[in-house]
Design a protein around this motif. Sequence first.
Motif, mmCIF file in Angstrom:
data_model
loop_
_atom_site.group_PDB
_atom_site.id
_atom_site.type_symbol
_atom_site.label_atom_id
_atom_site.label_comp_id
_atom_site.label_asym_id
_atom_site.label_seq_id
_atom_site.Cartn_x
_atom_site.Cartn_y
_atom_site.Cartn_z
ATOM 1 N N LYS A 107 0.817 -1.212 0.000
ATOM 2 C CA LYS A 107 0.000 0.000 0.000
ATOM 3 C C LYS A 107 0.850 1.262 0.000
ATOM 4 C CE LYS A 107 -0.424 0.034 5.097
ATOM 5 N NZ LYS A 107 -1.350 0.038 6.219
ATOM 6 N N ASP A 108 2.129 1.156 0.474
ATOM 7 C CA ASP A 108 3.000 2.338 0.549
ATOM 8 C C ASP A 108 3.864 2.496 -0.686
ATOM 9 O OD1 ASP A 108 2.045 2.874 3.105
ATOM 10 O OD2 ASP A 108 3.518 1.506 4.020
ATOM 11 N N GLY A 109 3.769 1.580 -1.631
ATOM 12 C CA GLY A 109 4.560 1.727 -2.837
ATOM 13 C C GLY A 109 5.355 0.461 -3.140
ATOM 14 N N PHE A 110 6.297 0.573 -4.048
ATOM 15 C CA PHE A 110 7.086 -0.558 -4.531
ATOM 16 C C PHE A 110 8.343 -0.738 -3.686
ATOM 17 C CE2 PHE A 110 4.390 -0.452 -8.107
ATOM 18 C CZ PHE A 110 4.584 -1.630 -8.814
ATOM 19 N N LEU A 111 8.601 -2.026 -3.285
ATOM 20 C CA LEU A 111 9.889 -2.343 -2.661
ATOM 21 C C LEU A 111 10.990 -2.374 -3.719
ATOM 22 C CD1 LEU A 111 9.073 -5.188 -0.129
ATOM 23 C CD2 LEU A 111 9.426 -2.757 0.309
ATOM 24 N N PHE A 112 10.666 -2.914 -4.880
ATOM 25 C CA PHE A 112 11.613 -2.853 -5.993
ATOM 26 C C PHE A 112 10.800 -3.044 -7.272
ATOM 27 C CE2 PHE A 112 11.157 -7.304 -6.776
ATOM 28 C CZ PHE A 112 11.641 -7.484 -8.070
ATOM 29 N N SER A 113 11.425 -2.678 -8.365
ATOM 30 C CA SER A 113 10.829 -2.936 -9.672
ATOM 31 C C SER A 113 11.953 -3.078 -10.679
ATOM 32 C CB SER A 113 9.894 -1.787 -10.095
ATOM 33 O OG SER A 113 10.634 -0.602 -10.288
ATOM 34 N N TYR A 114 11.675 -3.844 -11.710
ATOM 35 C CA TYR A 114 12.638 -4.054 -12.783
ATOM 36 C C TYR A 114 11.849 -3.990 -14.078
ATOM 37 C CZ TYR A 114 16.732 -6.001 -15.144
ATOM 38 O OH TYR A 114 17.831 -6.180 -15.935
ATOM 39 N N ASP A 115 12.254 -3.143 -14.999
ATOM 40 C CA ASP A 115 11.447 -2.961 -16.200
ATOM 41 C C ASP A 115 12.328 -2.917 -17.426
ATOM 42 O OD1 ASP A 115 11.832 0.038 -17.256
ATOM 43 O OD2 ASP A 115 11.904 0.075 -15.053
ATOM 44 N N ARG A 116 11.699 -3.166 -18.582
ATOM 45 C CA ARG A 116 12.347 -3.062 -19.876
ATOM 46 C C ARG A 116 11.671 -2.007 -20.734
ATOM 47 N NH1 ARG A 116 15.326 -7.247 -21.579
ATOM 48 N NH2 ARG A 116 16.094 -5.656 -22.983
ATOM 49 N N GLN A 122 6.288 6.529 -18.177
ATOM 50 C CA GLN A 122 5.273 5.470 -18.261
ATOM 51 C C GLN A 122 5.434 4.489 -17.109
ATOM 52 O OE1 GLN A 122 2.767 5.377 -20.114
ATOM 53 N NE2 GLN A 122 1.977 3.322 -20.122
ATOM 54 N N VAL A 123 6.700 4.178 -16.759
ATOM 55 C CA VAL A 123 6.959 3.269 -15.627
ATOM 56 C C VAL A 123 6.386 3.860 -14.343
ATOM 57 C CG1 VAL A 123 8.746 2.196 -14.230
ATOM 58 C CG2 VAL A 123 9.002 2.299 -16.713
ATOM 59 N N LYS A 127 3.359 2.310 -11.935
ATOM 60 C CA LYS A 127 3.523 2.051 -10.506
ATOM 61 C C LYS A 127 2.434 2.741 -9.693
ATOM 62 C CE LYS A 127 8.549 1.350 -10.453
ATOM 63 N NZ LYS A 127 9.815 1.868 -9.911
ATOM 64 N N ASN A 128 2.171 4.018 -10.015
ATOM 65 C CA ASN A 128 1.141 4.759 -9.275
ATOM 66 C C ASN A 128 -0.218 4.079 -9.436
ATOM 67 O OD1 ASN A 128 3.038 6.640 -8.450
ATOM 68 N ND2 ASN A 128 2.666 8.012 -10.191
ATOM 69 N N GLU A 129 -0.511 3.645 -10.655
ATOM 70 C CA GLU A 129 -1.803 3.005 -10.900
ATOM 71 C C GLU A 129 -1.913 1.693 -10.124
ATOM 72 O OE1 GLU A 129 -5.569 2.747 -12.682
ATOM 73 O OE2 GLU A 129 -4.114 4.383 -12.686
ATOM 74 N N VAL A 130 -0.827 0.911 -10.108
ATOM 75 C CA VAL A 130 -0.845 -0.384 -9.415
ATOM 76 C C VAL A 130 -1.000 -0.188 -7.914
ATOM 77 C CG1 VAL A 130 0.578 -2.378 -8.831
ATOM 78 C CG2 VAL A 130 0.440 -1.600 -11.190
ATOM 79 N N VAL A 131 -0.244 0.777 -7.345
ATOM 80 C CA VAL A 131 -0.320 1.026 -5.896
ATOM 81 C C VAL A 131 -1.716 1.515 -5.525
ATOM 82 C CG1 VAL A 131 0.584 2.437 -4.022
ATOM 83 C CG2 VAL A 131 2.143 1.422 -5.681
ATOM 84 N N HIS A 139 -6.272 -11.565 -3.011
ATOM 85 C CA HIS A 139 -5.020 -12.298 -3.057
ATOM 86 C C HIS A 139 -4.431 -12.365 -4.452
ATOM 87 C CE1 HIS A 139 -4.954 -14.590 1.013
ATOM 88 N NE2 HIS A 139 -5.361 -13.349 1.126
ATOM 89 N N GLU A 140 -5.221 -12.386 -5.485
ATOM 90 C CA GLU A 140 -4.663 -12.487 -6.823
ATOM 91 C C GLU A 140 -5.621 -11.845 -7.814
ATOM 92 O OE1 GLU A 140 -5.833 -16.762 -8.498
ATOM 93 O OE2 GLU A 140 -4.547 -16.838 -6.719
ATOM 94 N N ARG A 141 -5.042 -11.399 -8.913
ATOM 95 C CA ARG A 141 -5.847 -10.738 -9.925
ATOM 96 C C ARG A 141 -5.104 -10.785 -11.263
ATOM 97 N NH1 ARG A 141 -8.636 -4.700 -9.488
ATOM 98 N NH2 ARG A 141 -10.480 -5.191 -10.711
ATOM 99 N N THR A 142 -5.819 -11.077 -12.340
ATOM 100 C CA THR A 142 -5.210 -11.188 -13.665
ATOM 101 C C THR A 142 -6.144 -10.542 -14.691
ATOM 102 O OG1 THR A 142 -4.136 -13.260 -13.056
ATOM 103 C CG2 THR A 142 -4.291 -12.779 -15.406
ATOM 104 N N GLY A 143 -5.554 -9.829 -15.631
ATOM 105 C CA GLY A 143 -6.360 -9.204 -16.671
ATOM 106 C C GLY A 143 -5.573 -8.134 -17.385
ATOM 107 N N PHE A 144 -6.307 -7.096 -17.826
ATOM 108 C CA PHE A 144 -5.680 -5.990 -18.543
ATOM 109 C C PHE A 144 -5.833 -4.724 -17.719
ATOM 110 C CE2 PHE A 144 -6.813 -9.042 -21.775
ATOM 111 C CZ PHE A 144 -5.680 -9.057 -22.572
ATOM 112 N N ILE A 145 -4.821 -3.894 -17.780
ATOM 113 C CA ILE A 145 -4.835 -2.619 -17.063
ATOM 114 C C ILE A 145 -4.440 -1.535 -18.046
ATOM 115 C CG2 ILE A 145 -2.457 -2.956 -16.254
ATOM 116 C CD1 ILE A 145 -3.206 -1.360 -13.773
ATOM 117 N N THR A 146 -5.186 -0.431 -18.013
ATOM 118 C CA THR A 146 -4.929 0.681 -18.930
ATOM 119 C C THR A 146 -4.327 1.829 -18.144
ATOM 120 O OG1 THR A 146 -6.804 0.024 -20.304
ATOM 121 C CG2 THR A 146 -5.947 2.272 -20.592
ATOM 122 N N VAL A 147 -3.153 2.252 -18.596
ATOM 123 C CA VAL A 147 -2.456 3.372 -17.972
ATOM 124 C C VAL A 147 -2.250 4.421 -19.057
ATOM 125 C CG1 VAL A 147 -0.409 4.135 -16.757
ATOM 126 C CG2 VAL A 147 -1.292 1.842 -16.374
ATOM 127 N N GLY A 148 -2.915 5.564 -18.904
ATOM 128 C CA GLY A 148 -2.851 6.574 -19.951
ATOM 129 C C GLY A 148 -3.529 6.035 -21.200
#
Length: 941
Positions: A107-116, A122-123, A127-131, A139-148
Amino acid sequence: MKLQNKTTISILIIVIAFILIISAEQIFLILPRFEKINLEKATDTVDEGLRVMGDELDNIAMIVSDYAVWDDTYNYITSRDENFIANNFTDTTMDNLNMALVGIYGKDGFLFSYDRLADSSQVAAIKNEVVARFDPEQHERTGFITVGDKTYMFSCEVISTTDESQHADYHIIFLRDYLETVNQKLAEIPGAKLEIIEFQGMTEAQQLNIERVFQNYLGQGANAATGRLVFGEPINARELVVYSFLTNLEGQRFAVIRSKTSANIIAEGQNSLHQTGVILVLFGITIAALTALFVRRFIIDPLNHLKIGLDTLIDPGAIPASGYNPGLQRRQDEIGELYQKFLYVSADIKAANAENKRINNQLETMVLDRTKALKAANAKLILYGESFEETSEGLLVTDPQGHIIMCNKAFSALSGCSRDELVGQKPQLVNPVTDQSDFYEALWDALKTRGSWEGELCYLHKNHTIKPIWLSFNAIRNEDKKITHYVGACSDLTGQKEMEDQLEQMAFYDGLTGLPNRSLFYIHLRKVVSRIKQDGGKMAVLFIDLDGFKLVNDTFGHSNGDQLLIEVGKRIGQHIRETDLLSRWGGDEFTVILDNIREKSDVKKIVSDLLYHISREIMIAGECISIGASVGIAIFPDAGDSIEQIMINADKAMYVSKSSGKNCYTFAKSPEQQLEIPKIVMINRLKRAIISNAFHLSYQPQIVVEAGRCQIFGAEALIRWTDEDGHTYMPDDFIALAEETGMINALGQWVINEACQAIREFMALGIAVPISINVSVTQFKSDDLVGTVKQAVKENRIDPQLLYMELTENIFVEDEKKTLTAIKALKELGIKIVLDDFGKGYSSLGLISQMPFDLIKVDKCFTQGIGLEKEKKLAAMIISIGEVLNLQTIVEGVETREQVDFHGQNGGRIYQGYYFSKPLEKTEFMDLCLGKWSLENMAGE
C-alpha cells in the motif's frame, strides 16, 4: 390429340416442375445454410483468438504464482537481500518471460521494480496506478490494465511461503506488453486473418465504424465459446469481418479482436448452385428426350405394329409392316400358320445361339484372366522367396511352440548352424542382462497376448560365443484369430557395438595416456557435486601443471615428451584412491577429483605424496631427469558452490603455485576472499563499454589567480567509465588495460571527438575556454592521430586553438624524431601542446627546450609535498624553468590555501585542484563559465 403428343407434353410438365422444386430448395434452404456456415466459421476464428488471449492470461498468472508462492520471494520481503533481485530478475530473465515490468509492492509503494520500458514516465505512471489499486484482501488478480493511452496484460498475487502458511502484506506483479506477441500467435491461426487492434491506435472514423457494425448486428450476433458477443458484417462479396470487444479490469473497452475471413463458402455455394441448376436443366431435358424415345420405341411402335397386325387380320388387303411376307400372310391354310410358327421358332433358336456364344466368350475371358492372375501370384511367391532368402537380416519362421520351420541364409550364418540343424529347434536366445528363465516366459507371453515383441538381446552361436542382436518377433493369425506361426527378423549388432566402444573410447579417453579426458572428467565431476549437494560432504579438485615440461620437449623431442606424460600419468594414478578420478586435461596438465574428503589435512597428505612421486627421476632418452609440478587445490563447497567456480579457482591456485617457486601446492580461497575482478572479465567489460559508448567526460576547471581575483583559464577533460552495474571507474582503473589490449586508440579517438563536440557546445553559448585532453604514448605513436584530430576539428567547426593536448614525458623515450614530427603536425593544425606531469619522469631539459610546447603542468607530487623544504625548492625551480622557456605553468593537485599562496609567491598563476573545484559535469562547467557560480568564493579569503 394423339397418344404420342399427350405423352410428350406430360413429360415436359413433370421435368419443369422438378427443376422449379430443386431451384426453390437451393435458393430458400441451401444458400442460407451456406451463409450460416460461413458466419459460424468466422465466429469460430474469433473464438480461437479469444482462447489464445485466455492462454496468455493463464501463462502470466502461472508465472506470477510461481514467484509469489515461493520462500525466496517471501524471505526477500523480510531480509531485502539484493542477491534475490540480481539472481532472478535480469534482462535475460525478462526476455525469456516476455515481461515489460516486474515488481513487489504494497500500500506504501514498490519495494523494488525491474522494467524493460524505454519511457521512464510510463513506468512511474504504471507504478502509481498499481499502488492505487492495492487491495490487501484480494489475493490475486489477472487481466488488462490501462495506464494513460497504453494497455498492458498483467497479473498480481499476494506473496507467501511455498507451503502458503504465511502471507506477506505485499503483492508481486508481472506486466507484459502483450500486443505484438499475441498478434504473432493470432497470425499463425489458419483460416482467417486475426489481429488485436487497440482503440488508441484507431482513428475516430474507425471506432465509429466498429460501433455502427455493433449496433446493426445487435440481436443477430453469435456468442463465442468464451461468452463474449461476436458481431460483424461482409466487407464485400468475397470477405467477412467479425469483431469482439476486449475489456480491461474496469470493464472498459480498450480493443477489439478482428477476424477477416474469406466468404468463399457463400461464393462457392452460389457457384455450386448455379452449376447444379444448369446440370439439372440439362439432366431434365435429357431425361425428357430419353423418356420420349423410350415411350416411342417400346410403347408406341409396338402398339403401331399391333395395330398393323390387327388391321392385316381385319383387312387382308392392307399394306403390311416391313418384314412381313404379303403372300404367306394372306394364306389362310396350315402352311401360313406353320410359316408363322417357324418364324417364331427360328427367332428363338437365333437368340439361344447368340446367348450361347456370349456365354462361351465370357467363359474364355474368365479363364484367360484367371491364368494371368495365377502367373502373377506365382511370380510374387518366387520374388518373396528370393527376398526372404537374400535379405541381409536374419529371418526365421516358427510354429506356435517356437520351433523353427524355416530360415534364410543370413540367420544360418548368424547362428553358425545349417538349416537342417536349425529346423525343429528353438532359437538360442540369451538375455544380455540376466539369465532368468522368467525373461523368456515374458517374451513368449508378450507374443501371445500383444502379437509382437522387439528388443535387444544376444544369440548363442554354435561355437558358444555370444552375439548381440536386435530381434523383432510378430505373430501370424488365421481367419479365426488363432496364432499359426511367428515371424522373426534379427540384425547382428556386433559391428555397431564395436563402433560404439571405439567412439566412447575416443570421446571420453585421452589418446596418448589412456586416461579419462576433459569430457569424462566433467561428467564425473557433475555427479560428485550433485551427490554432495544432496547428501553433504566435501570433495577437492586438483589442477596439476608440470614444471619444466617445455624444456624436456625442446631438448629430447615430442615423442620423449609423450613418454614422460605417460609415466607421470601412471605415477599419479598409482598414488590416488580407487574412488578418485584422474584425467588428462590437455598438454602437460592433469586434473584429479578427490572424493569423500573429511579434512584439509587429508588433501595435503595426498598432494604431498603426489609431488614426491612426480619429482622422482625418470629415464628419458638414456638420461635420468626429474621434473616438478605446480598444484592448485579447490575444495567444494568451500572454494565455490558451482563447477565453474571450483575449476576457475583451482586454476588460479595453480598459477599462484607457479609464481610461488613451483613444485608446490596452493589452496584456492573462498568466494568471499576473491574480491578482485578477473582481468579477462575486465577486458570483456571494457570492450562492451567501447561499443556502447559507456563513457563520459568530466571537466576540472583551471583557474587563473591574480590580485586575489579568480578567472577561468580552461579545463581538463577527464574520462569516466560507468559499467552495467552502475560502478564508475577512474582512468587509473582501465587506461593501462586499454593500452595493453590495443583498445586505447579507439578510446582516445572517442575522447578527441567528445571534447571537440563539447567545445562546439561551449562556443554556441559564447564560452571560449580551452579544453585539455590526455593522449597516451600508445595513441600518440599511432599513424592516424593527426588525421583523427584534423577530422574532429573540421566536423565540429571549432577553433583548433581551444583544444589542448597533454603529453607525458615518457613520449620521448623512443624515436624522438618521429615524436617531434607529430608534435609539429599538431601545432600546424593550431592545437596547443601541454607537457603533463613535468619533473616526474624523463625530464630532459635540453630536449624539452627544443620542443614547441605551449604549457607545462607541475606534477601534483611537488604540490602536495609543499610542507617539505626539498619539494618547495623543486616546485619553485620548475616554475622558474617555465619562465625561462617562456612557457605558462599550470600547478596540479592544489588542495589548500597554503599551496596557492606558496606557488603564487614563486610565480605561479594557473591552478588546478580540489581547492578550487572537483571535476564537474558538462552542464555544471557551463554554469560556472556563465557566471552562475562565484569564482572569488572558490579561492577563499
